[in-house]
Design a protein around this motif. Structure first.
Motif, PDB file in Angstrom:
ATOM      1  N   THR A  21       0.945  -1.093   0.295  1.00 54.04           N
ATOM      2  CA  THR A  21       0.372  -0.269  -0.107  1.00 54.04           C
ATOM      3  C   THR A  21       0.957   1.019   0.385  1.00 54.04           C
ATOM      4  O   THR A  21       1.757   1.586   0.659  1.00 54.04           O
ATOM      5  CB  THR A  21      -0.631   0.299   1.481  1.00 54.04           C
ATOM      6  OG1 THR A  21      -1.241  -1.233   1.445  1.00 54.04           O
ATOM      7  CG2 THR A  21      -2.119   0.987   1.403  1.00 54.04           C
ATOM      8  N   ARG A  23       0.540   5.174   0.381  1.00 55.14           N
ATOM      9  CA  ARG A  23       0.230   5.759   0.386  1.00 55.14           C
ATOM     10  C   ARG A  23       0.383   7.282   0.582  1.00 55.14           C
ATOM     11  O   ARG A  23      -0.706   8.298   0.197  1.00 55.14           O
ATOM     12  CB  ARG A  23       0.059   5.885   2.350  1.00 55.14           C
ATOM     13  CG  ARG A  23      -1.114   4.755   2.570  1.00 55.14           C
ATOM     14  CD  ARG A  23      -1.131   4.620   4.369  1.00 55.14           C
ATOM     15  NE  ARG A  23      -2.042   3.083   4.323  1.00 55.14           N
ATOM     16  CZ  ARG A  23      -3.604   2.906   4.427  1.00 55.14           C
ATOM     17  NH1 ARG A  23      -4.362   3.230   3.808  1.00 55.14           N
ATOM     18  NH2 ARG A  23      -3.480   1.946   5.016  1.00 55.14           N
ATOM     19  N   PHE A  28      -3.152   8.290  -4.725  1.00 51.14           N
ATOM     20  CA  PHE A  28      -3.496   6.967  -4.094  1.00 51.14           C
ATOM     21  C   PHE A  28      -5.194   7.669  -3.462  1.00 51.14           C
ATOM     22  O   PHE A  28      -4.918   8.860  -2.439  1.00 51.14           O
ATOM     23  CB  PHE A  28      -2.675   6.417  -2.835  1.00 51.14           C
ATOM     24  CG  PHE A  28      -3.065   5.652  -2.137  1.00 51.14           C
ATOM     25  CD1 PHE A  28      -3.115   4.188  -2.051  1.00 51.14           C
ATOM     26  CD2 PHE A  28      -3.944   5.812  -0.814  1.00 51.14           C
ATOM     27  CE1 PHE A  28      -3.821   3.538  -1.150  1.00 51.14           C
ATOM     28  CE2 PHE A  28      -4.435   5.466   0.236  1.00 51.14           C
ATOM     29  CZ  PHE A  28      -4.739   4.626   0.369  1.00 51.14           C
ATOM     30  N   PRO A  29      -6.022   6.962  -3.263  1.00 54.89           N
ATOM     31  CA  PRO A  29      -6.026   5.832  -3.904  1.00 54.89           C
ATOM     32  C   PRO A  29      -6.565   6.019  -5.484  1.00 54.89           C
ATOM     33  O   PRO A  29      -7.417   6.987  -5.673  1.00 54.89           O
ATOM     34  CB  PRO A  29      -7.598   5.078  -3.072  1.00 54.89           C
ATOM     35  CG  PRO A  29      -8.169   6.299  -3.031  1.00 54.89           C
ATOM     36  CD  PRO A  29      -7.139   7.445  -2.347  1.00 54.89           C
ATOM     37  N   GLU A  36      -9.460   1.948   1.974  1.00 59.91           N
ATOM     38  CA  GLU A  36      -8.401   1.932   2.082  1.00 59.91           C
ATOM     39  C   GLU A  36      -6.755   1.553   2.674  1.00 59.91           C
ATOM     40  O   GLU A  36      -5.720   0.857   2.304  1.00 59.91           O
ATOM     41  CB  GLU A  36      -7.545   3.782   2.565  1.00 59.91           C
ATOM     42  CG  GLU A  36      -8.166   4.685   1.563  1.00 59.91           C
ATOM     43  CD  GLU A  36      -8.154   6.164   1.987  1.00 59.91           C
ATOM     44  OE1 GLU A  36      -7.141   6.212   2.961  1.00 59.91           O
ATOM     45  OE2 GLU A  36      -8.366   7.210   1.146  1.00 59.91           O
ATOM     46  N   ASP A  37      -7.287   0.552   4.464  1.00 60.06           N
ATOM     47  CA  ASP A  37      -7.239  -0.334   4.649  1.00 60.06           C
ATOM     48  C   ASP A  37      -6.558  -1.484   4.455  1.00 60.06           C
ATOM     49  O   ASP A  37      -5.997  -2.351   4.664  1.00 60.06           O
ATOM     50  CB  ASP A  37      -7.520  -0.273   6.445  1.00 60.06           C
ATOM     51  CG  ASP A  37      -8.745  -0.855   6.108  1.00 60.06           C
ATOM     52  OD1 ASP A  37      -9.919  -0.538   4.876  1.00 60.06           O
ATOM     53  OD2 ASP A  37      -9.490  -2.181   6.811  1.00 60.06           O
ATOM     54  N   TYR A  39      -6.069  -1.815   0.515  1.00 58.72           N
ATOM     55  CA  TYR A  39      -5.925  -1.377  -0.826  1.00 58.72           C
ATOM     56  C   TYR A  39      -4.670  -1.791  -1.610  1.00 58.72           C
ATOM     57  O   TYR A  39      -3.544  -2.254  -0.299  1.00 58.72           O
ATOM     58  CB  TYR A  39      -6.096   0.235  -1.403  1.00 58.72           C
ATOM     59  CG  TYR A  39      -6.426   0.752  -2.393  1.00 58.72           C
ATOM     60  CD1 TYR A  39      -7.285   1.166  -2.846  1.00 58.72           C
ATOM     61  CD2 TYR A  39      -4.382   1.251  -3.182  1.00 58.72           C
ATOM     62  CE1 TYR A  39      -7.389   1.451  -4.142  1.00 58.72           C
ATOM     63  CE2 TYR A  39      -5.609   1.442  -4.712  1.00 58.72           C
ATOM     64  CZ  TYR A  39      -6.502   1.384  -5.567  1.00 58.72           C
ATOM     65  OH  TYR A  39      -6.472   2.792  -5.835  1.00 58.72           O
ATOM     66  N   HIS A  76      -6.349  -4.027  -7.727  1.00 60.50           N
ATOM     67  CA  HIS A  76      -6.611  -3.265  -5.606  1.00 60.50           C
ATOM     68  C   HIS A  76      -6.686  -3.273  -4.617  1.00 60.50           C
ATOM     69  O   HIS A  76      -7.155  -3.467  -3.356  1.00 60.50           O
ATOM     70  CB  HIS A  76      -6.721  -1.593  -6.368  1.00 60.50           C
ATOM     71  CG  HIS A  76      -5.879  -1.057  -7.265  1.00 60.50           C
ATOM     72  ND1 HIS A  76      -4.831  -1.282  -7.350  1.00 60.50           N
ATOM     73  CD2 HIS A  76      -6.149  -0.946  -8.458  1.00 60.50           C
ATOM     74  CE1 HIS A  76      -4.203  -0.171  -8.471  1.00 60.50           C
ATOM     75  NE2 HIS A  76      -5.111   0.137  -9.314  1.00 60.50           N
TER      76      HIS A  76
END
Length: 102
Positions: A21, A23, A28-29, A36-37, A39, A76
């Motif tokens: 990930t 970030r 992103f994203p 998101e946790d 992704y 993703h």
């Protein structure tokens, strides 16, 4: 596919290579609909793109013929590694040279 991947990686105890990930990426994203946790940025450029309509993702073709994957979250999601690896045989077949090209 894990057996092959595990064999290539010398029997690793973890599977951390399956999820990345990023970030701090400016994009992103880059796709909506994936928490998101979970992704996964590992396949930022989807290796299934060249499979055209066999990729299994939510894509469309633009009028100019370009494949638009804006609405696809296949590479993703939390299960993206397995989904991508299941189709890599098709990708590898498509990359082979034909006998007349040798």
């Amino acid at each position: 596919m894990d057996g092959g991947a595990k064999g290539l990686r010398g029997g690793l105890e973890t599977q951390n290579y399956r999820l990345v990930t990023h970030r701090s990426c400016e994009f992103f994203p880059c796709h909506k609909g994936v928490p998101e946790d979970t992704y996964n940025c590992l396949f930022c450029f989807c290796p299934l793109y060249l499979l055209k309509d066999q990729c299994g993702g939510n894509f469309r073709y633009l009028k100019n013929g370009v494949k638009d994957c804006t609405n696809c979250s296949v590479p993703h999601g939390p299960d993206s590694y397995d989904r991508i690896m299941e189709k890599m045989g098709l990708v590898m077949e498509g990359a082979k040279m034909l006998p007349e090209d040798l």
